[in-house]
Design a protein around this motif. Structure first.
Motif, PDB file in Angstrom:
ATOM      1  N   ARG A  19       0.819  -1.213   0.000  1.00 28.03           N
ATOM      2  CA  ARG A  19       0.000   0.000   0.000  1.00 28.03           C
ATOM      3  C   ARG A  19       0.852   1.262   0.000  1.00 28.03           C
ATOM      4  NH1 ARG A  19      -0.015   2.252   4.893  1.00 28.03           N
ATOM      5  NH2 ARG A  19      -1.777   3.572   4.341  1.00 28.03           N
ATOM      6  N   ARG A  20       2.093   1.163   0.418  1.00 26.74           N
ATOM      7  CA  ARG A  20       2.966   2.333   0.489  1.00 26.74           C
ATOM      8  C   ARG A  20       3.728   2.577  -0.808  1.00 26.74           C
ATOM      9  NH1 ARG A  20       6.949   1.553   3.519  1.00 26.74           N
ATOM     10  NH2 ARG A  20       6.712  -0.574   4.292  1.00 26.74           N
ATOM     11  N   ARG A 153      -1.598  -0.068  12.224  1.00 27.55           N
ATOM     12  CA  ARG A 153      -1.224   1.137  11.505  1.00 27.55           C
ATOM     13  C   ARG A 153      -1.777   2.366  12.210  1.00 27.55           C
ATOM     14  NH1 ARG A 153      -4.164   2.194   6.635  1.00 27.55           N
ATOM     15  NH2 ARG A 153      -4.177  -0.057   6.336  1.00 27.55           N
ATOM     16  N   ARG A 161       3.712  -0.189  12.934  1.00 27.94           N
ATOM     17  CA  ARG A 161       3.280  -0.421  11.555  1.00 27.94           C
ATOM     18  C   ARG A 161       4.100  -1.526  10.907  1.00 27.94           C
ATOM     19  NH1 ARG A 161       4.520   4.186   7.353  1.00 27.94           N
ATOM     20  NH2 ARG A 161       6.556   3.178   7.526  1.00 27.94           N
TER      21      ARG A 161
END
Length: 311
Positions: A19-20, A153, A161
Motif C-alpha cells: 500500500r505504500r 497502523r 506499523r
C-alpha cells in the motif's frame, strides 16, 4: 472463488507493505483482485453462462486489463483532484494492478467450476479442484492479515506499523501454504481414486476429486462410469481408500436428440463436466452432476416437450 475472498486477497496484499508503493495502491490491489469479474454483466443476458470465466479471465485479459485499470485510476486521480492532481506512479499502479488481476484467475481455477485460461484463443476448461468456491479457512487467514495490518497502523507508530506488515506477510504466506497443501491433497486423492477404480475396471475415465464446504481436508469423488456417474469419498485413515456410495446418476444424453439447440443449452453443454438429462414425459431437465446428483443446480435448464416429443 467468491468476491469476498478476492477482495480480501487485495486488501491483505496491501497490508503487507504494498500500500505504500504509491497513491491508490490499495485501490489497485482490491479492484484488480475483482476486475476480471466484469463479465458478470453478461449474466443479465442469455449468454451469461457461456461468457463467465472466459475472455475476461484468460491470457489476453491478463495482459490488457492491468493497463485498463491503471488508466481508470489515473483518470480518477485527475478528476477527483482536478485543481491539483496528487502525485502517483503509473508504473507502480500497473505493477500492482497486474499482480492483483493475476490472483483472480488463479483462485478461480482452484475450484470445480473451472477456468478457461486460453480464452479467447481456446475455450478449453481447466480445473484445480483444490478449494471449495467459498473457503472459510482461507477467508479467516486473509481477513486476519487485513485486520492485523490495519490495527497496527497508527499515526507516528512506525515500529508498530512494521510489526503489522510483518504479521500480514506471514498470514499471506500461510494462506499460500494452505492453498498449496490443498492442491497436494487433491492430487493425492486423485491418485488414490484412480488406483482403486483401475482395480475394478482398468482404463481412462473422467474423475473429479474435490473438497466439500468447510471440511477442506476431505475429498469427495465424482466418477464418469460410462453410462452414468458414481459418487464417493476418500477415507484417509487407517489408509487412503476410495469409498463409493450406492448413489448414481444416469447420463441419458439420448434425451437431448432432437431438442432445439438454444444458446442456454449449448452454453450448458459446453461448460458441463458431467452432463446428464432426465425427463418426466412433459419436460427434459439438463444439468451437471458435479453440482446436482439427480437434483437441480443453479445451472440446470428445463426444456418443455410438446406432443411430438420435442420443442
Amino acid at each position: 472463488m467468491d468476491n469476498l475472498c478476492h477482495s480480501l486477497v487485495g486488501a491483505a496484499l496491501a497490508e503487507t507493505g504494498l500500500r505504500r508503493r504509491t497513491r491508490y495502491a490499495t485501490a489497485a490491489l482490491v479492484l484488480g483482485a475483482n476486475f476480471p469479474d466484469i463479465d458478470i454483466a453478461a449474466g443479465f443476458s442469455e449468454h451469461g453462462l457461456g461468457f463467465r470465466r472466459g475472455i475476461t479471465h484468460g491470457i489476453l485479459a491478463l495482459i490488457v486489463l492491468p493497463f485498463v485499470l491503471t488508466g481508470l485510476l489515473l483518470v480518477w486521480n485527475r478528476l477527483a483532484t482536478r485543481s491539483s492532481p496528487l502525485e502517483t506512479s503509473s508504473t507502480e499502479l500497473l505493477k500492482l494492478s497486474a499482480l492483483a488481476i493475476l490472483t483472480h484467475p488463479i483462485l478461480d481455477w482452484m475450484n470445480v467450476y473451472g477456468m478457461r485460461w486460453l480464452m479467447p484463443f481456446d475455450g478449453t476448461w481447466y480445473y484445480g479442484d483444490s478449494l471449495f468456491i467459498v473457503d472459510p479457512w482461507l477467508l479467516l487467514m486473509l481477513g486476519a492479515a487485513w485486520i492485523g495490518g490495519r490495527r497496527a497502523r497508527l499515526p507516528d507508530q512506525g515500529l508498530r506499523r512494521a510489526s503489522g506488515e510483518r504479521f500480514a506477510r506471514r498470514m499471506v504466506a500461510l494462506s499460500v501454504a494452505y492453498v498449496v497443501g490443498m492442491m497436494a491433497l487433491t492430487r493425492w486423492g486423485q491418485a488414490v481414486a484412480a488406483r482403486e477404480l483401475d482395480r475394478e475396471s482398468p482404463g481412462p475415465r473422467q474423475l473429479m476429486v474435490a473438497p466439500p464446504f468447510l471440511e477442506s481436508w476431505r475429498r469427495e469423488v465424482t466418477v464418469d462410469a460410462g453410462t452414468g456417474y458414481r459418487f464417493g469419498s476418500i477415507d484417509w485413515v487407517p489408509r487412503p481408500t476410495l469409498e463409493l456410495s450406492q448413489d448414481a446418476v444416469a447420463k441419458q444424453l439420448e434425451l437431448l436428440d432432437g431438442l432445439p439447440r438454444t444458446v442456454a443449452l449449448e452454453d450448458l453443454l459446453d461448460w458441463a463436466r458431467f452432463p446428464f438429462a432426465e425427463t418426466d414425459g412433459r419436460m427434459v431437465h439438463v444439468d451437471d452432476a458435479r453440482y446436482a446428483r439427480g437434483g437441480r443446480s443453479f445451472a440446470g435448464i428445463v426444456v418443455l416437450l410438446v406432443e411430438d416429443g420435442r420443442r
